[in-house]
Design an enzyme around this catalytic site. Structure first.
Site, short mmCIF file in Angstrom:
data_model
loop_
_atom_site.label_atom_id
_atom_site.label_comp_id
_atom_site.label_asym_id
_atom_site.label_seq_id
_atom_site.Cartn_x
_atom_site.Cartn_y
_atom_site.Cartn_z
CE LYS A 127 -20.38 0.56 111.56
NZ LYS A 127 -19.66 -0.73 111.59
CG ASP A 167 -18.81 0.08 115.08
OD1 ASP A 167 -18.46 -0.78 114.26
OD2 ASP A 167 -18.09 1.07 115.33
N1 GLU Z 1 -19.81 -3.17 113.72
C1 GLU Z 1 -19.36 -4.43 113.23
C2 GLU Z 1 -18.59 -4.22 111.93
O1 GLU Z 1 -17.91 -3.24 111.79
C3 GLU Z 1 -20.45 -5.47 113.15
C4 GLU Z 1 -21.68 -5.12 112.39
C5 GLU Z 1 -22.80 -6.13 112.51
O2 GLU Z 1 -22.67 -7.11 113.23
O3 GLU Z 1 -23.81 -5.90 111.86
O4 GLU Z 1 -18.59 -5.03 111.05
#
Ligand code: GLU
Length: 447
Positions: A127, A167
């Site tokens: 992340k 996100d």
């Molecule tokens: N931000 C999204 C999550 O919390 C998607 C992340 C992504 O698609 O890599 O899973």
């Protein structure tokens, strides 16, 4: 209750990461579920699987300087936490929001490991983000910020290494600027390095809808396991971003009535059901406030600036805003008003006490790492399409998403059953997500 070895491991992790309450919360919740696994698999402890799992493989923190429209130099902080790559390249979104700090990125990255494992697809967990907030900035400012952010990030990512996505605060516009800069710096059209791309340049149909659709499908599956469905159900939704909008869309497709949406200024309640086209126009096109919805919609809708959206009675609740948005008193109110299912569209929106209240009241509760896994799962489908230089139809992609959500639901349910806690989706998700990662780590030895 944790046994003494698990408690000692947890104490060590907490002591090593001071001042990161969200990360502590996410780790505690997983440890609570894993007591049952530890008893059956002492080898995990011998190989320090949990200690290693809680320590990110790599953490990158960098300066992001950019020039605003008035010619002033601004400095933000960028993060990318590459948490675990046992199952595939690090995968997870970027969050651009003022409140972002290392602890928040670590909590999100930690959750992502288990979520990504649950999808059954070959993706590790990571992340990133920044304490930069695109709200109120011009397109030019957002572009310059994204270019500066990517100028550092590009050396750490790649389609086989680390694949960021969106996100909170990072949507198609931001992904466009980030991808453009990556392409320019590397002189490669490496579509699989980012997901959530535009449809003309390597993006996947259904990616935009996937997180919200998935959260509602998960609610539908939980209700199905209890012999009922979303159809005809009053559904209370928080948030009005990408996740909330498409959670509402799927509720409507399944015959339910979504009656609320919210943002940081308050919430709207619409007894006739949310007018989705109007909500999309205000939020996706105009980037406006939620109060405008009630002003323009009229009828039986109204805007409430104080008080919680969770005071609105409903059968199903879909928290789709942000972490720790649904507290003990909200959970009590929802239970008092007869809620039967809660499916987390956001990451960790319910506090631990709220989750306990749902559990004690027998409410079907889908934790985010299972219920909102549809977004990242569809990102993995976008990576598959990029790798094969293909583009799938909407229907085919949605079918894959629906299948994945059903499999996650079944996996959580069966795992909870196996460990003597039928219906406990929190335990099921943590244990099922963990086992796959742990077994891969065992196979790789001490690395
Ligand atoms: N931000 C999204 C999550 O919390 C998607 C992340 C992504 O698609 O890599 O899973």
């Amino acid at each position: 209750m944790l046994d003494s070895t698990l408690q000692a491991t947890l104490d060590g992790v907490l002591a090593r990461n001071p001042g990161e309450p969200e990360f502590h919360q996410a780790v505690r919740e997983v440890f609570d579920s894993l007591a049952v696994v530890q008893e059956r698999h002492p080898e995990y402890h011998d190989m320090a699987i949990l200690t290693r799992l809680c320590e990110p493989e790599r953490q990158i923190i960098f300066r992001v300087p950019w020039v605003d429209d008035r010619g002033n130099v601004q400095v933000n902080r960028g993060f990318r936490v590459e948490f675990n790559s046992a199952l595939g390249p690090y995968k997870g979104g970027l969050r651009f929001r003022e409140s972002v700090n290392l602890g928040i990125i670590k909590f999100l990255g930690f959750e992502q490991i288990f979520k990504n494992s649950l999808t059954g697809l070959p993706i590790g967990g990571g992340k990133g983000g920044s304490d930069f907030d695109p709200a109120g900035k011009s397109d030019g400012e957002v572009m310059r910020f994204c270019q500066s952010f990517m100028t550092e990030l590009h050396r750490h990512i790649g389609e086989h290494t680390d694949v960021p996505a969106g996100d909170i605060g990072v949507g198609a516009r931001e992904i466009g600027y980030l991808f453009g800069q990556y392409k320019r710096l590397t002189n490669r059209y490496e579509a699989g390095v980012l997901t959530g791309k535009g449809l003309d340049w390597g993006g996947s149909l259904v990616r935009k809808e996937a997180t919200g659709y998935g959260a509602t499908i998960f609610a539908q599956e939980m209700l199905g396991a209890r012999g009922t469905s979303v159809e005809g159900r009053r559904t209370v939704v928080s948030g009005s971003g990408n996740v909330a909008i498409y959670a509402i869309e799927k509720v409507q497709q399944l015959g339910g009535i979504a009656i609320t949406a919210s943002d940081s200024s308050g919430y709207v309640i619409d007894e006739d059901g949310i007018d989705l086209e109007l909500l999309k126009q205000i939020k996706e096109v105009e980037r406006g406030r939620i109060s405008e919805y009630a002003e323009r919609r009229g009828g039986r809708s109204r805007f409430v600036s104080d008080g919680s959206v969770w005071n609105v009675p409903g059968d199903v609740a879909l928290p789709c805003a942000t972490q720790n948005e649904l507290h003990e008193r909200d959970a009590k109110k929802l239970v008092e008003n007869g809620v039967i299912a809660v499916s987390e569209g956001a990451n960790m929106p319910c506090t631990p006490t709220a989750v306990e209240i749902f559990r004690d009241a027998g409410v079907a509760f889908g934790p985010g790492k299972a219920a909102n896994a549809g977004g990242v799962a569809t990102s993995a489908l976008e990576m598959q399409q990029n790798a094969s230089r293909d583009a799938w139809t909407f229907d085919y992609t949605e079918e894959r998403l629906t299948d994945i959500m059903r499999q996650i639901h079944t996996n959580c349910l069966e795992t909870a059953e196996e460990f003597g806690r039928p219906g406990d989706y929190v335990l099921g998700a943590n244990v099922a997500g963990f086992r796959k990662v742990a077994d891969a780590m065992m196979a790789f030895g001490v690395i």
